[in-house]
Design an enzyme around this catalytic site. Structure first.
Site, PDB file in Angstrom:
ATOM      1  CG  HIS A  31      -2.012   1.004   1.142  1.00 46.59           C
ATOM      2  ND1 HIS A  31      -3.122   0.840   0.353  1.00 46.59           N
ATOM      3  CD2 HIS A  31      -2.169   2.198   1.766  1.00 46.59           C
ATOM      4  CE1 HIS A  31      -3.927   1.881   0.483  1.00 46.59           C
ATOM      5  NE2 HIS A  31      -3.362   2.727   1.335  1.00 46.59           N
ATOM      6  CG  HIS A  64      -4.885   5.792  -0.407  1.00 41.89           C
ATOM      7  ND1 HIS A  64      -5.064   5.665   0.952  1.00 41.89           N
ATOM      8  CD2 HIS A  64      -5.876   6.635  -0.821  1.00 41.89           C
ATOM      9  CE1 HIS A  64      -6.098   6.390   1.338  1.00 41.89           C
ATOM     10  NE2 HIS A  64      -6.601   6.993   0.277  1.00 41.89           N
ATOM     11  CG  MET A  66      -4.881   9.788   1.000  1.00 42.30           C
ATOM     12  SD  MET A  66      -4.424   9.292   2.683  1.00 42.30           S
ATOM     13  CE  MET A  66      -2.893   8.441   2.350  1.00 42.30           C
ATOM     14  N   GLY A 140      -3.948  11.194   6.855  1.00 42.00           N
ATOM     15  CA  GLY A 140      -2.875  12.150   7.037  1.00 42.00           C
ATOM     16  C   GLY A 140      -1.718  11.628   7.869  1.00 42.00           C
ATOM     17  CG  PHE A 141      -0.622  12.483  10.838  1.00 42.83           C
ATOM     18  CD1 PHE A 141       0.691  12.924  10.778  1.00 42.83           C
ATOM     19  CD2 PHE A 141      -1.656  13.402  10.703  1.00 42.83           C
ATOM     20  CE1 PHE A 141       0.963  14.271  10.603  1.00 42.83           C
ATOM     21  CE2 PHE A 141      -1.383  14.751  10.524  1.00 42.83           C
ATOM     22  CZ  PHE A 141      -0.060  15.193  10.467  1.00 42.83           C
ATOM     23  N   GLY A 142      -0.110   8.004  10.141  1.00 43.06           N
ATOM     24  CA  GLY A 142      -0.205   6.613  10.548  1.00 43.06           C
ATOM     25  C   GLY A 142      -0.372   6.489  12.044  1.00 43.06           C
ATOM     26  N   GLY A 175      -5.846   2.125  11.426  1.00 46.51           N
ATOM     27  CA  GLY A 175      -6.049   1.530  12.740  1.00 46.51           C
ATOM     28  C   GLY A 175      -6.283   0.040  12.737  1.00 46.51           C
TER      29      GLY A 175
END
Length: 215
Positions: A31, A64, A66, A140-142, A175
């Site tokens: 990904h 992906h 974004m 926006g954030f892992g 998540g």
């Protein structure tokens, strides 16, 4: 359930080595989270990082985007290993045209929606896309916490495709971990994206195997 580990959480000083670990674990896709600092409040990386993995792995890329104005950058992410290019419904002014653009490159299409966007926003596009990506965190954030309402969207999409005999895949991103993977799979998810749950594990290969084994 198939697994697409997100290299956003990998060690970029040893990216090829990390990718080899998920390959040995049996990962189905890599990904590739691309962020521009405008559509989402973070900047990640561009096509050059993804292309640096060519020749180091045979795992297909699950891209992906974004980003704003994704049409300007789609061609950059087309390679012989690119399986999907996913764009956001919220970022595309002419979504049908964008999907057609992707398809003309011989790549499967994906459409993603943010947590605040309802499934109904996709009603006119479900026959035109190969995959729907449900964001289960705000992008926006892992490392963010899973938003449970994402499962309701997965179940809704799964019901729609069964009732209308559609064939798009359902992917979920954000998540995902061993604690919620079974519930995610049972909701109707075909592909789960996991970042920190994979690359921050003590044994990356075993973690990939464990997540893929969830039914």
């Amino acid at each position: 359930m198939k697994l697409a580990p997100s290299i956003l959480s990998a060690d970029f000083s040893a990216l090829a080595d990390d990718v080899k670990k998920i390959e040995r674990g049996g990962a189905d896709y890599i990904h590739v989270d691309v962020m521009d600092g405008h559509f989402v409040p973070n900047i990640s990386f561009g096509a050059a990082v993804m292309k640096s993995l060519l020749g180091h792995t045979e795992i297909p890329f699950d891209v992906h985007l974004m980003i704003e104005n994704p049409d300007q950058y789609i061609d950059d992410f087309v390679t012989e290993q690119t399986a999907f290019i996913t764009v956001h419904q919220e970022a595309c002014r002419h979504l049908h045209r964008t999907l057609q653009h992707i398809r003309t490159k011989g790549v499967k299409t994906g459409v993603s929606i943010n947590p605040a966007t309802p499934v109904s926003a996709l009603s006119c596009i479900l026959e035109e896309t190969d995959m729907v990506l449900i964001m289960s965190v705000n992008p926006g954030f892992g490392g963010q916490k899973f938003i449970p309402s994402a499962l309701k969207k997965v179940r809704e999409l799964d019901q729609i495709r069964r009732e209308q005999n559609l064939h798009f895949l359902i992917e979920i991103d954000g998540g995902v971990n061993l604690e919620n993977a079974e519930e995610i799979a049972r909701a109707g998810t075909d592909i789960a994206v996991a970042g920190s749950a994979v690359f921050h594990a003590e044994n990356v290969e075993e973690r990939v195997w464990a997540l893929k084994a969830v039914k």
